[in-house]
Design a protein around this motif. Structure first.
Motif, PDB file in Angstrom:
ATOM      1  N   GLN A  95      34.993  -3.111   1.653  1.00 27.38           N
ATOM      2  CA  GLN A  95      33.852  -2.190   1.646  1.00 27.38           C
ATOM      3  C   GLN A  95      34.131  -0.974   0.778  1.00 27.38           C
ATOM      4  N   ARG A  96      35.367  -0.517   0.735  1.00 26.90           N
ATOM      5  CA  ARG A  96      35.715   0.594  -0.151  1.00 26.90           C
ATOM      6  C   ARG A  96      35.513   0.210  -1.619  1.00 26.90           C
ATOM      7  N   ILE A  97      35.835  -1.037  -1.939  1.00 28.21           N
ATOM      8  CA  ILE A  97      35.596  -1.511  -3.303  1.00 28.21           C
ATOM      9  C   ILE A  97      34.097  -1.572  -3.576  1.00 28.21           C
ATOM     10  N   GLY A  98      33.329  -2.018  -2.571  1.00 29.26           N
ATOM     11  CA  GLY A  98      31.873  -2.031  -2.726  1.00 29.26           C
ATOM     12  C   GLY A  98      31.329  -0.634  -2.971  1.00 29.26           C
ATOM     13  N   ILE A  99      31.892   0.362  -2.298  1.00 26.41           N
ATOM     14  CA  ILE A  99      31.462   1.747  -2.501  1.00 26.41           C
ATOM     15  C   ILE A  99      31.827   2.230  -3.897  1.00 26.41           C
ATOM     16  N   ALA A 100      33.053   1.935  -4.325  1.00 25.83           N
ATOM     17  CA  ALA A 100      33.464   2.340  -5.678  1.00 25.83           C
ATOM     18  C   ALA A 100      32.569   1.706  -6.734  1.00 25.83           C
ATOM     19  N   ARG A 101      32.235   0.433  -6.554  1.00 25.89           N
ATOM     20  CA  ARG A 101      31.343  -0.250  -7.505  1.00 25.89           C
ATOM     21  C   ARG A 101      29.963   0.404  -7.515  1.00 25.89           C
ATOM     22  N   ALA A 102      29.468   0.776  -6.329  1.00 23.84           N
ATOM     23  CA  ALA A 102      28.154   1.417  -6.252  1.00 23.84           C
ATOM     24  C   ALA A 102      28.135   2.769  -6.948  1.00 23.84           C
ATOM     25  N   LEU A 103      29.309   3.416  -7.019  1.00 27.45           N
ATOM     26  CA  LEU A 103      29.401   4.739  -7.656  1.00 27.45           C
ATOM     27  C   LEU A 103      29.689   4.665  -9.157  1.00 27.45           C
ATOM     28  N   ALA A 104      29.963   3.470  -9.657  1.00 27.81           N
ATOM     29  CA  ALA A 104      30.418   3.327 -11.044  1.00 27.81           C
ATOM     30  C   ALA A 104      29.412   3.848 -12.060  1.00 27.81           C
TER      31      ALA A 104
ATOM     32  N   GLY B  59       0.840  -1.186   0.000  1.00 27.55           N
ATOM     33  CA  GLY B  59       0.000   0.000   0.000  1.00 27.55           C
ATOM     34  C   GLY B  59       0.871   1.230   0.000  1.00 27.55           C
ATOM     35  N   GLY B  60       0.346   2.346  -0.515  1.00 32.51           N
ATOM     36  CA  GLY B  60       1.122   3.569  -0.588  1.00 32.51           C
ATOM     37  C   GLY B  60       2.074   3.573  -1.768  1.00 32.51           C
ATOM     38  N   LYS B  61       2.927   4.588  -1.832  1.00 29.91           N
ATOM     39  CA  LYS B  61       3.835   4.757  -2.973  1.00 29.91           C
ATOM     40  C   LYS B  61       5.218   5.180  -2.506  1.00 29.91           C
ATOM     41  N   VAL B  62       6.216   4.795  -3.323  1.00 27.99           N
ATOM     42  CA  VAL B  62       7.596   5.217  -3.111  1.00 27.99           C
ATOM     43  C   VAL B  62       8.043   5.972  -4.354  1.00 27.99           C
ATOM     44  N   PHE B  63       8.528   7.191  -4.160  1.00 27.40           N
ATOM     45  CA  PHE B  63       8.998   8.007  -5.279  1.00 27.40           C
ATOM     46  C   PHE B  63      10.498   8.244  -5.145  1.00 27.40           C
ATOM     47  N   VAL B  64      11.227   8.069  -6.251  1.00 22.99           N
ATOM     48  CA  VAL B  64      12.636   8.414  -6.316  1.00 22.99           C
ATOM     49  C   VAL B  64      12.785   9.469  -7.406  1.00 22.99           C
ATOM     50  N   ASP B  65      13.211  10.656  -7.008  1.00 20.81           N
ATOM     51  CA  ASP B  65      13.283  11.790  -7.944  1.00 20.81           C
ATOM     52  C   ASP B  65      11.961  11.971  -8.689  1.00 20.81           C
ATOM     53  N   GLY B  66      10.867  11.833  -7.971  1.00 22.85           N
ATOM     54  CA  GLY B  66       9.540  12.073  -8.538  1.00 22.85           C
ATOM     55  C   GLY B  66       8.952  10.914  -9.311  1.00 22.85           C
ATOM     56  N   VAL B  67       9.700   9.822  -9.463  1.00 24.89           N
ATOM     57  CA  VAL B  67       9.230   8.652 -10.218  1.00 24.89           C
ATOM     58  C   VAL B  67       8.637   7.627  -9.259  1.00 24.89           C
ATOM     59  N   ASP B  68       7.430   7.162  -9.559  1.00 18.42           N
ATOM     60  CA  ASP B  68       6.764   6.141  -8.754  1.00 18.42           C
ATOM     61  C   ASP B  68       7.405   4.787  -9.049  1.00 18.42           C
ATOM     62  N   VAL B  69       8.190   4.285  -8.090  1.00 16.75           N
ATOM     63  CA  VAL B  69       8.953   3.046  -8.301  1.00 16.75           C
ATOM     64  C   VAL B  69       8.024   1.873  -8.568  1.00 16.75           C
TER      65      VAL B  69
ATOM     66  N   LYS C 205      22.584   8.999  -8.428  1.00 14.58           N
ATOM     67  CA  LYS C 205      22.199  10.209  -7.698  1.00 14.58           C
ATOM     68  C   LYS C 205      21.943   9.897  -6.228  1.00 14.58           C
ATOM     69  N   LEU C 206      21.737   8.607  -5.941  1.00 12.43           N
ATOM     70  CA  LEU C 206      21.364   8.173  -4.596  1.00 12.43           C
ATOM     71  C   LEU C 206      22.186   6.950  -4.228  1.00 12.43           C
ATOM     72  N   LEU C 207      22.715   6.930  -3.005  1.00 18.64           N
ATOM     73  CA  LEU C 207      23.476   5.785  -2.514  1.00 18.64           C
ATOM     74  C   LEU C 207      22.757   5.196  -1.312  1.00 18.64           C
ATOM     75  N   LEU C 208      22.435   3.898  -1.389  1.00 16.92           N
ATOM     76  CA  LEU C 208      21.792   3.179  -0.301  1.00 16.92           C
ATOM     77  C   LEU C 208      22.838   2.358   0.444  1.00 16.92           C
TER      78      LEU C 208
ATOM     79  N   SER D 200      20.690   4.543 -11.387  1.00 19.81           N
ATOM     80  CA  SER D 200      20.788   5.838 -10.699  1.00 19.81           C
ATOM     81  C   SER D 200      20.764   5.690  -9.183  1.00 19.81           C
ATOM     82  N   VAL D 201      20.696   4.442  -8.711  1.00 18.49           N
ATOM     83  CA  VAL D 201      20.677   4.161  -7.276  1.00 18.49           C
ATOM     84  C   VAL D 201      21.764   3.140  -6.968  1.00 18.49           C
ATOM     85  N   GLY D 202      22.851   3.580  -6.325  1.00 19.04           N
ATOM     86  CA  GLY D 202      23.906   2.653  -5.929  1.00 19.04           C
ATOM     87  C   GLY D 202      23.580   2.030  -4.585  1.00 19.04           C
ATOM     88  N   MET D 203      24.175   0.861  -4.302  1.00 19.63           N
ATOM     89  CA  MET D 203      23.892   0.185  -3.034  1.00 19.63           C
ATOM     90  C   MET D 203      25.141  -0.501  -2.506  1.00 19.63           C
ATOM     91  N   ILE D 204      25.386  -0.331  -1.213  1.00 18.99           N
ATOM     92  CA  ILE D 204      26.479  -1.041  -0.545  1.00 18.99           C
ATOM     93  C   ILE D 204      25.890  -1.889   0.573  1.00 18.99           C
TER      94      ILE D 204
END
Length: 359
Positions: A162-171, A74-84, A175-178, A98-102
């Motif tokens: 973990q630093r490598i995981g961060i670099a991969r997430a930024l590759a 129920g409800g909605k999740v928006f990322v940069d105005g987009v309904d996921v 715009k957003l890092l989780l 556009s969403v990196g994750m570590i």
């Protein structure tokens, strides 16, 4: 982040949870349960926002809704105005670029070098080798591992992984890092270095960071805003400094009690009673900030109450560059002493919590 939606314009919002619920049906002998219940939360663009709660509170479910790994019931999740929730598979692929994750356990491929792990999402996206080289090399430099580009994960420490995981997430230039409990498997010193890296990334790249954790030390060290989740509901939210210094919910106070300097010695904790008897002492946690953090409060308190005050635990620290302190003290629980202490606390703007009484 945690300001009401009306106080953040659509252009300033990176992520919006709008009355989100998530229910899981019964399966494999497990009963049906509600992981999230009517969660509304706004994450400001460019912030480092923490979502903290105990194990099973719903933190990981919440973050998985952001990149579409789960869909809300129920409800909605928006990322940069987009309904996921409305995205098809192609749309979800675009979103995830556009969403990196570590992650807590790094999720690196043992058969790939450091360079190869960071390059993987770019290869999947079809980028040519020369362009990949131009993207990966600066990222390895950013996370301080340019000299390790040919090494394999087994040759690295936990912090380096973990630093490598961060670099991969930024590759993919998100715009957003989780960050899902990204420091939970690391020792305190390594945790601080990873948090400092996240601060740099946030400042230098203007990247929004949404950080899931059960550790108040992590929230204190790096976030600008925080939301506390308990049993699938947001129970407290606000700027981190405000939540730490004026916590209102019992879950927040319980999480804060585990901070260094706030935790009671075991012997004192075992002896705490909910009500005072004649001759007992009140055990009180004091929270102070701003100018009060730089004053000799205990000596002034002793003068005000005219009685002995014992310091049981304490710490002086900073949150967002502002001085913050926590002390646990004990003094006579009789009406006269307690009354004088309460007047002193009120006159000096101290936040207090009576933890109990000891003989």
């Amino acid at each position: 982040m945690t300001l009401p939606r009306s106080e953040i314009s659509a252009g300033d919002a990176s992520v919006v949870f709008d009355a989100v619920s998530k229910r899981f049906a019964a399966s494999g002998g497990n009963a049906a349960f509600t992981a999230l219940n009517n969660v509304s939360l706004t994450v400001a663009r460019g912030s480092i926002t923490g979502i903290i709660g105990r194990s099973g509170a719903g933190k990981s479910t919440l973050i998985r809704l952001v990149n579409g790994l789960e869909k809300p019931s129920g409800g909605k999740v928006f990322v940069d105005g987009v309904d996921v929730g409305e995205l098809d598979e192609a749309g979800l692929r675009d979103l995830r670029r556009s969403v990196g994750m570590i992650f807590q356990h790094f999720n690196l491929l043992s058969s790939r070098t450091v360079f190869g792990n960071v390059a993987l999402p770019l290869e999947i996206a079809g980028m040519d080798r020369r362009a990949i080289e131009r993207r990966v090399r600066p990222l390895l430099d950013l996370v301080g591992l340019a000299d390790k580009h040919g090494r394999y994960p087994a040759e690295l420490s936990g912090g380096q992984k973990q630093r490598i995981g961060i670099a991969r997430a930024l590759a993919t230039e998100p715009k957003l890092l989780l960050s899902d409990e990204a420091t939970s498997a690391l020792d305190p010193e390594t945790t601080q270095s990873i948090l400092e890296l996240l601060r740099r990334i946030n400042a230098e790249l203007g990247l929004t960071v949404l950080l899931i954790t059960h550790e108040m030390e992590v929230v204190k060290a790096v976030t600008s805003d925080v939301a506390v989740i308990d049993k699938g509901e947001i129970v407290e939210r606000g700027h981190t400094f405000d939540v730490f210094t004026h916590s209102k919910h019992e879950t927040t106070r319980a999480l804060l009690s585990g901070l260094a300097g706030s935790k009671l010695p075991e012997a004192v904790g075992r002896g705490l009673k909910p009500a005072a008897a004649i001759g007992d002492r009140a055990v009180v946690r004091l929270t102070f900030f701003g100018a009060a953090a730089e004053r000799p409060l205990i000596s002034q308190l002793i003068q005000s109450v005219g009685a002995e005050v014992n310091i049981i635990a304490g710490t002086i620290d900073e949150i967002g560059g502002k001085p913050y302190g926590s002390l646990v003290v004990a003094y006579g629980a009789d009406a006269e002493t307690s009354g004088k202490a309460e007047r002193f606390f009120s006159e000096n703007g101290l936040v207090t919590e009576v933890l109990g009484y000891v003989a």
